[in-house]
Design a protein around this motif. Structure first.
Motif, PDB file in Angstrom:
ATOM      1  N   VAL A   1      45.709  11.547 -15.653  1.00  0.00           N
ATOM      2  CA  VAL A   1      45.614  10.646 -14.493  1.00  0.00           C
ATOM      3  C   VAL A   1      45.967  11.492 -13.277  1.00  0.00           C
ATOM      4  CG1 VAL A   1      46.548   8.585 -13.378  1.00  0.00           C
ATOM      5  CG2 VAL A   1      46.282   8.652 -15.864  1.00  0.00           C
TER       6      VAL A   1
ATOM      7  N   ALA B   1      47.034  13.011  -9.591  1.00  0.00           N
ATOM      8  CA  ALA B   1      48.023  12.655  -8.566  1.00  0.00           C
ATOM      9  C   ALA B   1      47.255  12.280  -7.315  1.00  0.00           C
ATOM     10  CB  ALA B   1      48.931  13.850  -8.300  1.00  0.00           C
ATOM     11  N   SER B   2      46.985  10.999  -7.198  1.00  0.00           N
ATOM     12  CA  SER B   2      46.196  10.546  -6.041  1.00  0.00           C
ATOM     13  C   SER B   2      46.568   9.110  -5.721  1.00  0.00           C
ATOM     14  CB  SER B   2      44.705  10.625  -6.390  1.00  0.00           C
ATOM     15  OG  SER B   2      43.977   9.688  -5.631  1.00  0.00           O
ATOM     16  N   GLY B   3      46.945   8.904  -4.468  1.00  0.00           N
ATOM     17  CA  GLY B   3      47.315   7.553  -4.058  1.00  0.00           C
ATOM     18  C   GLY B   3      46.138   6.602  -4.185  1.00  0.00           C
ATOM     19  N   MET B   4      44.943   7.114  -3.896  1.00  0.00           N
ATOM     20  CA  MET B   4      43.754   6.263  -3.982  1.00  0.00           C
ATOM     21  C   MET B   4      43.560   5.778  -5.428  1.00  0.00           C
ATOM     22  SD  MET B   4      40.422   6.267  -5.035  1.00  0.00           S
ATOM     23  CE  MET B   4      40.115   7.991  -5.348  1.00  0.00           C
TER      24      MET B   4
ATOM     25  N   THR C   1      45.910   5.634  -7.764  1.00  0.00           N
ATOM     26  CA  THR C   1      47.031   4.737  -8.084  1.00  0.00           C
ATOM     27  C   THR C   1      46.707   3.302  -7.670  1.00  0.00           C
ATOM     28  OG1 THR C   1      48.578   6.546  -7.742  1.00  0.00           O
ATOM     29  CG2 THR C   1      49.499   4.335  -7.632  1.00  0.00           C
TER      30      THR C   1
ATOM     31  N   HIS D   1      44.980   1.253   6.806  1.00  0.00           N
ATOM     32  CA  HIS D   1      46.269   0.741   6.332  1.00  0.00           C
ATOM     33  C   HIS D   1      46.986  -0.110   7.378  1.00  0.00           C
ATOM     34  CE1 HIS D   1      46.298   3.034   2.681  1.00  0.00           C
ATOM     35  NE2 HIS D   1      46.177   4.184   3.302  1.00  0.00           N
TER      36      HIS D   1
ATOM     37  N   ILE E   1      47.574  -0.980   1.867  1.00  0.00           N
ATOM     38  CA  ILE E   1      47.376  -0.754   0.428  1.00  0.00           C
ATOM     39  C   ILE E   1      48.721  -0.800  -0.290  1.00  0.00           C
ATOM     40  CG2 ILE E   1      47.653   1.744   0.138  1.00  0.00           C
ATOM     41  CD1 ILE E   1      44.841   1.670  -1.223  1.00  0.00           C
TER      42      ILE E   1
ATOM     43  N   VAL F   1      57.037  10.691 -14.166  1.00  0.00           N
ATOM     44  CA  VAL F   1      57.293  10.371 -12.757  1.00  0.00           C
ATOM     45  C   VAL F   1      58.180   9.124 -12.670  1.00  0.00           C
ATOM     46  CG1 VAL F   1      56.204   9.590 -10.611  1.00  0.00           C
ATOM     47  CG2 VAL F   1      55.157  11.440 -11.935  1.00  0.00           C
TER      48      VAL F   1
ATOM     49  N   TYR G   1      61.994   8.335 -11.052  1.00  0.00           N
ATOM     50  CA  TYR G   1      62.325   7.262 -10.104  1.00  0.00           C
ATOM     51  C   TYR G   1      63.535   6.476 -10.597  1.00  0.00           C
ATOM     52  CZ  TYR G   1      57.561   7.636  -7.993  1.00  0.00           C
ATOM     53  OH  TYR G   1      56.413   8.046  -7.369  1.00  0.00           O
TER      54      TYR G   1
ATOM     55  N   ASP H   1      51.389  10.016   7.176  1.00  0.00           N
ATOM     56  CA  ASP H   1      50.885   9.504   5.897  1.00  0.00           C
ATOM     57  C   ASP H   1      50.232   8.146   6.139  1.00  0.00           C
ATOM     58  OD1 ASP H   1      50.580   9.629   3.158  1.00  0.00           O
ATOM     59  OD2 ASP H   1      52.682  10.117   2.795  1.00  0.00           O
ATOM     60  N   GLY H   2      49.047   7.967   5.571  1.00  0.00           N
ATOM     61  CA  GLY H   2      48.371   6.681   5.750  1.00  0.00           C
ATOM     62  C   GLY H   2      49.292   5.553   5.326  1.00  0.00           C
TER      63      GLY H   2
ATOM     64  N   LEU I   1      52.417   5.863  -1.338  1.00  0.00           N
ATOM     65  CA  LEU I   1      52.666   4.980  -2.476  1.00  0.00           C
ATOM     66  C   LEU I   1      53.865   5.404  -3.301  1.00  0.00           C
ATOM     67  CD1 LEU I   1      49.030   4.137  -3.580  1.00  0.00           C
ATOM     68  CD2 LEU I   1      50.582   2.905  -2.051  1.00  0.00           C
TER      69      LEU I   1
HETATM   70  C1  GDG Z   1      46.343   8.945   0.036  1.00  0.00           C
HETATM   71  C2  GDG Z   1      47.034   8.909   1.397  1.00  0.00           C
HETATM   72  C3  GDG Z   1      47.897   6.651   0.813  1.00  0.00           C
HETATM   73  C4  GDG Z   1      52.185  12.487  -7.346  1.00  0.00           C
HETATM   74  N1  GDG Z   1      52.476  13.524  -8.094  1.00  0.00           N
HETATM   75  C5  GDG Z   1      52.093  13.214  -9.334  1.00  0.00           C
HETATM   76  C6  GDG Z   1      51.561  11.963  -9.290  1.00  0.00           C
HETATM   77  N2  GDG Z   1      51.611  11.508  -8.048  1.00  0.00           N
HETATM   78  C7  GDG Z   1      51.131  10.215  -7.644  1.00  0.00           C
HETATM   79  C8  GDG Z   1      52.220   9.347  -7.100  1.00  0.00           C
HETATM   80  C9  GDG Z   1      51.421   8.389  -6.268  1.00  0.00           C
HETATM   81  C10 GDG Z   1      50.257   9.235  -5.792  1.00  0.00           C
HETATM   82  O1  GDG Z   1      50.185  10.362  -6.637  1.00  0.00           O
HETATM   83  C11 GDG Z   1      50.445   9.738  -4.386  1.00  0.00           C
HETATM   84  O2  GDG Z   1      50.155   8.726  -3.539  1.00  0.00           O
HETATM   85  P1  GDG Z   1      50.454   8.795  -2.001  1.00  0.00           P
HETATM   86  O3  GDG Z   1      50.146   7.495  -1.410  1.00  0.00           O
HETATM   87  O4  GDG Z   1      51.868   9.170  -1.812  1.00  0.00           O
HETATM   88  O5  GDG Z   1      49.593   9.971  -1.387  1.00  0.00           O
HETATM   89  P2  GDG Z   1      48.074  10.563  -1.397  1.00  0.00           P
HETATM   90  O6  GDG Z   1      47.641  11.028  -2.700  1.00  0.00           O
HETATM   91  O7  GDG Z   1      48.047  11.549  -0.308  1.00  0.00           O
HETATM   92  O8  GDG Z   1      47.182   9.333  -1.056  1.00  0.00           O
HETATM   93  C12 GDG Z   1      48.256   8.019   1.327  1.00  0.00           C
HETATM   94  C13 GDG Z   1      47.082   6.740  -0.440  1.00  0.00           C
HETATM   95  O9  GDG Z   1      45.977   7.611  -0.297  1.00  0.00           O
HETATM   96  C14 GDG Z   1      46.584   5.399  -0.869  1.00  0.00           C
HETATM   97  O10 GDG Z   1      45.790   4.869   0.093  1.00  0.00           O
HETATM   98  O11 GDG Z   1      49.077   5.951   0.559  1.00  0.00           O
HETATM   99  O12 GDG Z   1      48.818   7.889   2.592  1.00  0.00           O
HETATM  100  O13 GDG Z   1      47.398  10.193   1.821  1.00  0.00           O
HETATM  101  O14 GDG Z   1      50.944   7.366  -7.048  1.00  0.00           O
HETATM  102  O15 GDG Z   1      52.918   8.768  -8.124  1.00  0.00           O
HETATM  103  N3  GDG Z   1      51.055  11.360 -10.372  1.00  0.00           N
HETATM  104  C15 GDG Z   1      51.086  12.038 -11.525  1.00  0.00           C
HETATM  105  N4  GDG Z   1      51.604  13.256 -11.616  1.00  0.00           N
HETATM  106  C16 GDG Z   1      52.114  13.884 -10.564  1.00  0.00           C
HETATM  107  O16 GDG Z   1      52.583  15.019 -10.681  1.00  0.00           O
HETATM  108  N5  GDG Z   1      50.587  11.448 -12.590  1.00  0.00           N
END
Ligand code: GDG
Length: 749
Positions: A289, A291-294, A296, A465, A506, A628, A632, A645-646, A649
């Motif tokens: 899976v 590492a991407s907020g989209m 998630t 957002h 989101i 992860v 937490y 940051d948008g 998550l």
């Molecule tokens: C973009 C926007 C917006 C992280 N490391 C690992 C991992 N993660 C997961 C986290 C979280 C996700 O990745 C990161 O989400 P974010 O929202 O923090 O950031 P972006 O990827 O930059 O997302 C952001 C998002 O889109 C949604 O619209 O919030 O602002 O930049 O879920 O847990 N997951 C795994 N391994 C990791 O090492 N599996």
């Protein structure tokens, strides 16, 4: 046959039938007696004229006969003349009102003297007799011998009553017919106006202009104004219902999809795929899976819309091709397949230009105020255009209907709205922009800003957002594009197409499914202490990120350094665990960041580490979601100090992971999440001492305060979860489709 509703019948009665009946009664009450009088006067005038004619023709012979003193001859003569059916008879009166002679059928009420008359005219009198009205005309007659007589002619007027009755019936019939015709005409006119108004209205709707322009000439048309108002009220009500719906669950979202969108397919298009297959050590594909907020956010939405979705994304894993079918399809999630993943293949050149080049070195750097200069290269742009075309072709191919719902994700596919619209004109297209939208001046440096903006405007909905990002976007349009921007309703009209700009904050699934098998916080803490070889009783801080320059990882390390510098009592008592999942590592800016991060890490750890205690532990590998969430749950505080940051998550996941109401969140004010999670300790990530002070505040925060803050944030997130995010957007999509359908029906009659 359909029965018209009672309300409609009542309205018809009140508006058309009652006024028509009233008009008939009024005309009957006033008009019929007037008509009677008029008819009587006309017929009397006729009869009087006739009497004069008769008298003119009989005057001479009658005078001669009277002079002969032979009343018998005169009576016989007059009786012959009175053979006419309407002339009842004659009376000849002498000089002293004595009757000289009278014909046979003369009514007895007609006498030579003053008579009981109904008329004031002496030469003509109207008498009522048992057999009807009689008109008596008087004429003076002077015989050739000079004798003076008065001759009375009686005419039967009973025919007037007969004719009057017939005329009454005819008049009433005419009035009723006229009233009915008038009512019909009025109804037809109203219908015509309504139809024309509705056609105009629906034409406007179909051209997406309705409700979009407060200054529209529609305002001047009352019918449309009313319809417009009613629709607005209905929309506002629906919106309120959504906003107050607190319990958004996968089932609630499913219901929205089923009830509002029907059984049609939903296509999600993104660059990143939700499941990546990489070759494992033994050659067997392993699923990851990303590492991407989209991902998630979108993945739980797709699971909830189970059965009706296809996710189109770049197949980026090195074993991705091994697991798809002949149509590049694969059913996911692997453990419980519920939707289709359609993989799109890109060549290394395409990936280099479109993904690394234009998307990440260009747009990502442009949209985040992290002070990394965006790079724009013509060759990258060409690849970006080509790959967007490729995604558009696949999207059209995957659309099993003419009017699919298409949800486009993020800045990699900014051209897609127009490219898909060209292939599927009836599609409903919503695009969500996951990163911030900068101000107009910042965006203005992009050489292809106009192309990007124009292509995006082909969407029906553009989601950001926060309201702030929406406003930045609208101002950018104002600055660079010739279109009609309504800042109040946040609608943009370009070549009669309306694009709605909306803030949809989101979020994450609630509760995250990863929690189902997660250890209790105490067990998680013990596991983490063991896994990272931490000193006992150490306070744990965590950061979980893609290794990206927007996330403020270096500033974070410097804040920890400031903590140990300024507050030495915390040395040896706090360890910070930083997960940095490698991301875009081929790019120079990211390589520099990684080097820089490692250098700062070594420097700080060398300064403070002692007796087995390490201040900062970097985990520079991708972690499994399970790991992860364990972090937490083990943490005393989570530090999210993104420079920009948008949404972010990670902040939301940390809150979701703490049903024990423990742990403190420190959050950047430049992350969209800070608009919702106001009970976090909010910091300016560029202010290192402030961030250090926030860490101290988190470490020293009384338990009750910690719990209250966490409880409030959890309540906010429980309500504003990702099902609500998707539900609001899909409800808006549904509304657009319903209006379009109505317009189509009207057009086809
Ligand atoms: C973009 C926007 C917006 C992280 N490391 C690992 C991992 N993660 C997961 C986290 C979280 C996700 O990745 C990161 O989400 P974010 O929202 O923090 O950031 P972006 O990827 O930059 O997302 C952001 C998002 O889109 C949604 O619209 O919030 O602002 O930049 O879920 O847990 N997951 C795994 N391994 C990791 O090492 N599996």
């Amino acid at each position: 046959m359909a029965v018209p509703p009672l309300g409609m019948i009542r309205a018809l009665l009140l508006r058309y039938v009652l006024p028509a009946v009233a008009a008939v009664l009024l005309v009957a009450l006033i008009g019929v007696p007037a008509l009677d009088r008029l008819l009587t006067d006309w017929f009397r005038a006729d009869v009087q004229l006739r009497a004069r004619l008769v008298m003119t023709s009989i005057g001479e012979p009658l005078g001669a006969l009277l002079d002969k003193s032979d009343t018998g001859d005169a009576r016989a003569y007059l009786s012959r003349v009175a053979g006419d059916e309407r002339l009842l008879g004659f009376i000849v009166c002498g000089p002293h009102a004595g009757r000289v002679l009278s014909t046979a059928a003369m009514p007895s009420v007609v006498r030579c003297g003053e008579s009981d008359t109904a008329g004031a005219d002496k030469s003509s009198t109207l008498l009522r007799t048992p057999s009807g009205l009689v008109e008596v005309s008087r004429f003076e007659l002077r015989t050739p011998a000079g004798a003076a007589y008065t001759v009375l002619l009686a005419h039967d007027l009973s025919f007037i009553a007969r004719r009057r009755t017939t005329a009454r019936y005819l008049a009433l019939a005419a009035i009723v017919a006229a009233a009915a015709a008038l009512a019909l005409l009025a109804a037809l006119a109203v219908r015509l106006v309504l139809n024309r108004s509705m056609r105009q209205l629906l034409g406007d709707i179909s051209r997406r202009r309705f409700l979009d322009d407060a200054e529209s000439p529609l305002e001047t048309r009352p019918v449309l104004r009313r319809v417009r108002q009613l629709l607005s009220e209905l929309e506002a009500k629906q919106r309120l219902e959504i906003d107050f719906r607190e319990n958004w669950t996968p089932q609630a979202l499913q219901q929205v999809v089923r009830e509002q969108l029907g059984s049609g397919p939903i296509l999600v298009v993104s660059n990143r795929e939700p499941y990546i297959h990489n070759a494992g050590t033994d050659g067997v594909p392993e699923v990851q899976v990303p590492a991407s907020g989209m991902v998630t956010a979108m993945e739980p939405v797709m699971r909830a819309c189970s059965g009706s979705g296809t996710w189109i994304a770049h197949g980026s894993g090195d074993a991705d091709r091994l697991v798809v079918d002949a149509h590049d399809h694969l059913r996911v999630p692997p453990e419980e397949p519920s939707y289709v993943l359609r993989r799109v293949w890109l060549s290394p050149e395409e990936e280099a230009g479109y993904y690394y080049g234009f998307s990440n070195e260009g747009l990502w750097a442009l949209c985040h105020l992290a002070y990394v200069r965006p790079e724009f290269r013509e060759a990258d742009w060409q690849q970006y255009v080509g790959v967007n075309e490729k995604f558009a072709a696949v999207t059209a191919q995957e659309s099993s209907t003419d009017d699919p719902v298409i949800l486009i994700q993020d800045f990699h596919l900014a051209l897609l709205p127009q490219l898909v619209r060209a292939r599927r004109p009836h599609a409903t297209i919503a695009m969500f922009w996951h990163i911030p939208w900068p101000n107009a001046e910042t965006f203005g440096v992009c050489p292809w800003k106009r192309e990007l903006l124009l292509h995006m405007l082909s969407a029906d909905i553009l989601g950001f957002h926060t309201l702030y990002h929406c406003q930045n976007f609208l101002e950018t349009l104002d600055r660079f594009i010739e279109c009609n921007v309504n800042h109040e309703s946040m609608r943009v009209t370009l070549r009669r197409h309306v694009c709605r700009v909306r803030a949809y904050p989101i979020s994450i699934e609630w509760p995250p499914h990863w929690l189902a098998r997660a250890p209790a916080p105490a067990a998680a803490r013990a596991a983490v202490v063991k896994r990272f070889n931490l000193v006992p009783d150490v306070r744990i801080g965590v950061g979980v990120e893609r290794w990206d320059f927007t996330k403020g990882i270096i500033e974070r390390f410097r804040a920890l350094e400031a903590l140990f510098d300024k507050y030495p009592k915390w040395r040896g008592r706090v360890s910070f665990l930083q997960v940095a999942a490698p991301s875009r590592s081929k790019l120079p800016a990211y390589q520099t960041l990684q080097r820089h991060t490692l250098a700062e890490l070594s420097r700080i750890n060398e300064r403070f580490a002692r007796n087995g205690w390490v201040p900062i532990i970097l985990v520079p590998q991708h972690q499994e979601p399970r790991e992860v969430f364990e972090l937490y749950r083990a943490a005393d505080f989570c530090l999210v100090n993104s420079l920009h940051d948008g949404m972010n998550l990670v902040a939301k996941e940390f809150v979701a992971a703490r049903e024990d109401e423990e742990g403190v969140l420190i959050l950047s004010t430049f992350a969209g999440a800070s608009r919702e999670l106001v009970e976090a300790l909010l910091i300016n990530p560029f202010d290192v001492p402030e961030t250090a002070a926030a860490i101290v505040a988190a470490l020293e925060m009384p338990r009750e305060q910690r719990r209250l803050r966490m409880r409030l944030m959890r309540r906010t997130l429980g309500e504003n979860n990702v099902y609500r995010w998707a539900g609001r957007m899909l409800m808006d999509v549904a509304r657009i489709r319903q209006r379009q359908q109505l317009a189509d029906w009207m057009e086809t009659g």
